[in-house]
Design a protein around this motif. Structure first.
Motif, PDB file in Angstrom:
ATOM      1  N   VAL A  26      -1.114   0.910   7.076  1.00 32.80           N
ATOM      2  CA  VAL A  26      -1.566  -0.081   6.104  1.00 32.80           C
ATOM      3  C   VAL A  26      -1.627   0.577   4.734  1.00 32.80           C
ATOM      4  CG1 VAL A  26      -2.863  -1.515   7.729  1.00 32.80           C
ATOM      5  CG2 VAL A  26      -4.014   0.395   6.596  1.00 32.80           C
ATOM      6  N   ASP A  27      -1.411  -0.224   3.679  1.00 31.66           N
ATOM      7  CA  ASP A  27      -1.502   0.307   2.328  1.00 31.66           C
ATOM      8  C   ASP A  27      -2.954   0.266   1.845  1.00 31.66           C
ATOM      9  OD1 ASP A  27      -2.069  -2.315   1.596  1.00 31.66           O
ATOM     10  OD2 ASP A  27      -0.209  -2.622   0.483  1.00 31.66           O
ATOM     11  N   LYS A  28      -3.165   0.532   0.562  1.00 31.08           N
ATOM     12  CA  LYS A  28      -4.525   0.576   0.010  1.00 31.08           C
ATOM     13  C   LYS A  28      -5.236  -0.768   0.100  1.00 31.08           C
ATOM     14  CE  LYS A  28      -3.697   4.337  -3.275  1.00 31.08           C
ATOM     15  NZ  LYS A  28      -3.655   4.730  -4.709  1.00 31.08           N
ATOM     16  N   HIS A  29      -4.453  -1.829   0.218  1.00 29.18           N
ATOM     17  CA  HIS A  29      -5.025  -3.177   0.293  1.00 29.18           C
ATOM     18  C   HIS A  29      -4.959  -3.746   1.704  1.00 29.18           C
ATOM     19  CE1 HIS A  29      -5.078  -3.037  -4.080  1.00 29.18           C
ATOM     20  NE2 HIS A  29      -3.805  -2.705  -4.061  1.00 29.18           N
ATOM     21  N   ASP A  30      -4.761  -2.881   2.664  1.00 31.34           N
ATOM     22  CA  ASP A  30      -4.700  -3.244   4.078  1.00 31.34           C
ATOM     23  C   ASP A  30      -3.495  -4.114   4.436  1.00 31.34           C
ATOM     24  OD1 ASP A  30      -6.917  -1.749   4.791  1.00 31.34           O
ATOM     25  OD2 ASP A  30      -8.322  -3.404   4.532  1.00 31.34           O
ATOM     26  N   LYS A  31      -2.450  -4.076   3.593  1.00 32.93           N
ATOM     27  CA  LYS A  31      -1.219  -4.773   3.919  1.00 32.93           C
ATOM     28  C   LYS A  31      -0.435  -3.953   4.942  1.00 32.93           C
ATOM     29  CE  LYS A  31      -1.714  -8.155   0.946  1.00 32.93           C
ATOM     30  NZ  LYS A  31      -1.912  -9.567   1.391  1.00 32.93           N
ATOM     31  N   LEU A  32       0.120  -4.621   5.908  1.00 33.21           N
ATOM     32  CA  LEU A  32       0.813  -3.967   7.016  1.00 33.21           C
ATOM     33  C   LEU A  32       2.124  -3.330   6.568  1.00 33.21           C
ATOM     34  CD1 LEU A  32       1.024  -3.497  10.147  1.00 33.21           C
ATOM     35  CD2 LEU A  32       2.259  -5.682  10.228  1.00 33.21           C
ATOM     36  N   ILE A  33       2.364  -2.113   7.076  1.00 33.10           N
ATOM     37  CA  ILE A  33       3.642  -1.424   6.918  1.00 33.10           C
ATOM     38  C   ILE A  33       4.138  -1.074   8.321  1.00 33.10           C
ATOM     39  CG2 ILE A  33       4.876   0.506   5.874  1.00 33.10           C
ATOM     40  CD1 ILE A  33       2.365   0.890   4.071  1.00 33.10           C
ATOM     41  N   VAL A  34       5.331  -1.457   8.649  1.00 34.01           N
ATOM     42  CA  VAL A  34       5.896  -1.182   9.975  1.00 34.01           C
ATOM     43  C   VAL A  34       7.122  -0.285   9.814  1.00 34.01           C
ATOM     44  CG1 VAL A  34       6.893  -2.139  12.071  1.00 34.01           C
ATOM     45  CG2 VAL A  34       5.088  -3.392  10.871  1.00 34.01           C
ATOM     46  N   ILE A  35       7.156   0.793  10.575  1.00 35.53           N
ATOM     47  CA  ILE A  35       8.326   1.658  10.629  1.00 35.53           C
ATOM     48  C   ILE A  35       9.073   1.309  11.911  1.00 35.53           C
ATOM     49  CG2 ILE A  35       9.188   4.011  10.446  1.00 35.53           C
ATOM     50  CD1 ILE A  35       7.256   3.116   8.173  1.00 35.53           C
ATOM     51  N   SER A  36      10.250   0.752  11.775  1.00 35.22           N
ATOM     52  CA  SER A  36      11.006   0.310  12.945  1.00 35.22           C
ATOM     53  C   SER A  36      12.428   0.863  12.897  1.00 35.22           C
ATOM     54  CB  SER A  36      11.059  -1.222  12.996  1.00 35.22           C
ATOM     55  OG  SER A  36      12.024  -1.716  12.077  1.00 35.22           O
ATOM     56  N   GLU A  37      13.147   0.654  13.968  1.00 29.95           N
ATOM     57  CA  GLU A  37      14.539   1.120  14.008  1.00 29.95           C
ATOM     58  C   GLU A  37      15.413   0.369  13.011  1.00 29.95           C
ATOM     59  OE1 GLU A  37      16.176   0.492  17.846  1.00 29.95           O
ATOM     60  OE2 GLU A  37      15.837  -1.679  17.858  1.00 29.95           O
ATOM     61  N   ASN A  38      14.956  -0.800  12.580  1.00 33.13           N
ATOM     62  CA  ASN A  38      15.723  -1.617  11.651  1.00 33.13           C
ATOM     63  C   ASN A  38      15.256  -1.497  10.204  1.00 33.13           C
ATOM     64  OD1 ASN A  38      17.518  -2.706  13.570  1.00 33.13           O
ATOM     65  ND2 ASN A  38      15.984  -4.191  14.209  1.00 33.13           N
ATOM     66  N   GLY A  39      14.362  -0.547   9.936  1.00 33.00           N
ATOM     67  CA  GLY A  39      13.943  -0.318   8.568  1.00 33.00           C
ATOM     68  C   GLY A  39      12.433  -0.281   8.414  1.00 33.00           C
ATOM     69  N   VAL A  40      12.012  -0.062   7.171  1.00 32.71           N
ATOM     70  CA  VAL A  40      10.593  -0.138   6.818  1.00 32.71           C
ATOM     71  C   VAL A  40      10.298  -1.592   6.468  1.00 32.71           C
ATOM     72  CG1 VAL A  40       8.808   0.634   5.221  1.00 32.71           C
ATOM     73  CG2 VAL A  40      10.584   2.233   5.949  1.00 32.71           C
ATOM     74  N   VAL A  41       9.324  -2.173   7.155  1.00 33.72           N
ATOM     75  CA  VAL A  41       8.980  -3.576   6.932  1.00 33.72           C
ATOM     76  C   VAL A  41       7.688  -3.626   6.124  1.00 33.72           C
ATOM     77  CG1 VAL A  41       8.627  -5.824   7.991  1.00 33.72           C
ATOM     78  CG2 VAL A  41      10.004  -4.103   9.177  1.00 33.72           C
ATOM     79  N   LYS A  91       5.501  -6.321   3.435  1.00 38.42           N
ATOM     80  CA  LYS A  91       5.358  -7.658   2.843  1.00 38.42           C
ATOM     81  C   LYS A  91       6.506  -8.569   3.280  1.00 38.42           C
ATOM     82  CE  LYS A  91       2.656  -6.144  -1.132  1.00 38.42           C
ATOM     83  NZ  LYS A  91       2.541  -6.091  -2.625  1.00 38.42           N
ATOM     84  N   ASN A  92       6.775  -8.482   4.602  1.00 34.10           N
ATOM     85  CA  ASN A  92       7.757  -9.341   5.266  1.00 34.10           C
ATOM     86  C   ASN A  92       9.205  -9.092   4.826  1.00 34.10           C
ATOM     87  OD1 ASN A  92       5.726 -10.751   6.756  1.00 34.10           O
ATOM     88  ND2 ASN A  92       5.278 -11.965   4.920  1.00 34.10           N
ATOM     89  N   LYS A  93       9.475  -7.947   4.206  1.00 37.50           N
ATOM     90  CA  LYS A  93      10.830  -7.587   3.836  1.00 37.50           C
ATOM     91  C   LYS A  93      11.234  -6.291   4.542  1.00 37.50           C
ATOM     92  CE  LYS A  93      10.936  -9.746  -0.756  1.00 37.50           C
ATOM     93  NZ  LYS A  93      11.158  -9.509  -2.215  1.00 37.50           N
ATOM     94  N   TYR A  94      12.507  -6.198   4.917  1.00 36.25           N
ATOM     95  CA  TYR A  94      13.041  -5.017   5.580  1.00 36.25           C
ATOM     96  C   TYR A  94      13.761  -4.152   4.541  1.00 36.25           C
ATOM     97  CZ  TYR A  94      12.197  -7.085  10.189  1.00 36.25           C
ATOM     98  OH  TYR A  94      11.615  -7.617  11.307  1.00 36.25           O
TER      99      TYR A  94
END
Length: 399
Positions: free
Chosen positions: A116-131, A133-136
């Motif tokens: 999560v970032d400083k504002h608790d927004k989700l960050i996902v590390i996946s095989e298809n990229g860094v996700v 704010k709903n963008k890959y």
């Protein structure tokens, strides 16, 4: 035959270490008979993922463990001490209260890690990229994030990261350990949504011109990337951040970074490096020479013989503002007096070592990460002895 001789020496060295007792009292706590891939701590509860993808909760006060659910791939926590978890089907949830959870994302492809970032927004590390704010977001195809050092053919999707770290400037560090081939560190700036690769300015120049230059020549050619300030050589991030065989990353309250690099390939190599930002985005780096070496005959110079310590992860303790590291000789605190560094021994756990590395000949590091929950209390993740909890006097192993 020569290689076999070195293997026998290494096997003797590490098997001998395992026959000793812990430097403090050790207590075994039976849970599910499992070993773990990761953990986070929320107050006195430890949430851990087993190597079989089950999510376990261990209460440190009661020494009890509970199975929460199966098919969990990654976990993290936010600033409000709420658990977030990703499942094998790509769904991501956040615990709200009373054990209830809310689905917050559905990711396409295999998930490696969540943050999560400083504002608790989700960050996902996946095989298809860094996700984010709903963008890959994907790096260029020639990025090390698709291919470990030593491999000619790149992967079609991103490869799993060995060490992941989010710094105070909200740059994600992706550390890849490639054994005898070294390794790489890449970065993703979530504010600018750009990828960067850690490298020396010399290698940056060589890629373009296939010629090698000394620092004085590089400064003339790249005044926007390198300069001298007093006695310090400074480089613009990330040109001084060429990091190989990464085992851990830490950051102190002043924004200084500490990296632990090590490899065991017949012999051991390793170093602790401190990176300090002297001017905006300009860093200098210094090796902290605390690891033990076996001095060669007739040599009085420190660090002149063979390295005798196998360096593992490094961690900052925010409760007392010290940096700690782990080796096969135990946990140590780094002390600093001006420009002089020294170390303080904390304790040595006697835990199993596994022989066999994917990209080298040696032992797997037996402590993967550690974290402080108070000035003197520490949890550490082992490869074969479960999760260790050190309270300043004794250590408990939950397995």
């Amino acid at each position: 035959m020569k290689n076999l001789f070195y293997l026998l020496i290494l096997a003797f060295q590490f098997s001998f270490a395992q026959t000793s007792n812990d430097s403090i009292t050790a207590i075994q706590i039976k849970t599910f008979g499992a070993n773990y891939k990761d953990f986070i701590v929320i107050e006195k509860d430890v949430f851990a993922i087993t190597k079989g993808d089950s999510l376990i909760k261990i209460n440190l006060n009661q020494d009890k463990a509970f199975l929460l659910m199966k098919n969990v791939r990654a976990i993290t926590k936010d600033s409000k001490k709420r658990l977030l978890f990703a499942k094998n089907d790509g769904s991501v949830f956040r615990f709200i209260n009373d054990g209830k959870s809310k689905k917050i994302a559905q990711i396409v492809g295999k998930i490696f890690n969540i943050l999560v970032d400083k504002h608790d927004k989700l960050i996902v590390i996946s095989e298809n990229g860094v996700v984010y704010k709903n963008k890959y977001y994907l790096p260029e195809k020639n990025s090390s994030m698709f291919r470990k050092a030593g491999l000619i053919k790149a992967n079609k999707t991103l490869i799993p990261v060995d060490v992941l770290f989010l710094d105070h400037k909200e740059r994600i560090w992706f550390g890849y350990d490639a054994g005898e081939w070294g390794g790489d560190v890449c970065f993703f700036d979530i504010k600018k949504t750009i990828f960067l690769e850690g490298e020396s300015l010399e290698s940056f120049h060589y890629k373009k011109h296939e010629t090698s230059l000394y620092d004085k020549d590089l400064i003339k050619l790249y005044p926007d990337k390198m300069k001298v300030l007093g006695n310090d050589m400074l480089s613009v991030f990330p040109h001084s951040f060429y990091i190989s065989n990464i085992k851990g990353i830490a950051e102190d309250k002043n924004g200084n970074f500490y990296t632990a690099e090590s490899n065991m390939h017949f012999f051991m190599s390793g170093s602790i490096t401190k990176y300090s930002e002297i001017q905006e985005n300009y860093y200098k780096y210094d090796e902290i020479k605390l690891l033990d070496y076996e001095k060669s005959p007739n040599q009085d110079i420190k660090n002149s013989g063979n390295l005798t310590e196998y360096l593992g992860p490094i961690q900052y303790n925010s409760f007392n503002d010290y940096v700690y590291y782990y080796t096969n000789k135990g946990f140590f605190k780094i002390l600093q007096n001006g420009e002089i560094y020294s170390k303080e021994f904390i304790f040595k756990p006697v835990i199993l070592w596994k022989f066999g590395l994917a990209d080298a000949v040696g032992y797997q590091m037996n402590v993967k990460k550690f974290e402080f929950i108070s000035e003197n209390e520490m949890l550490f993740l082992t490869s074969s002895n479960g999760i260790g909890f050190y309270d300043g006097k004794t250590v408990k192993y939950y397995q």
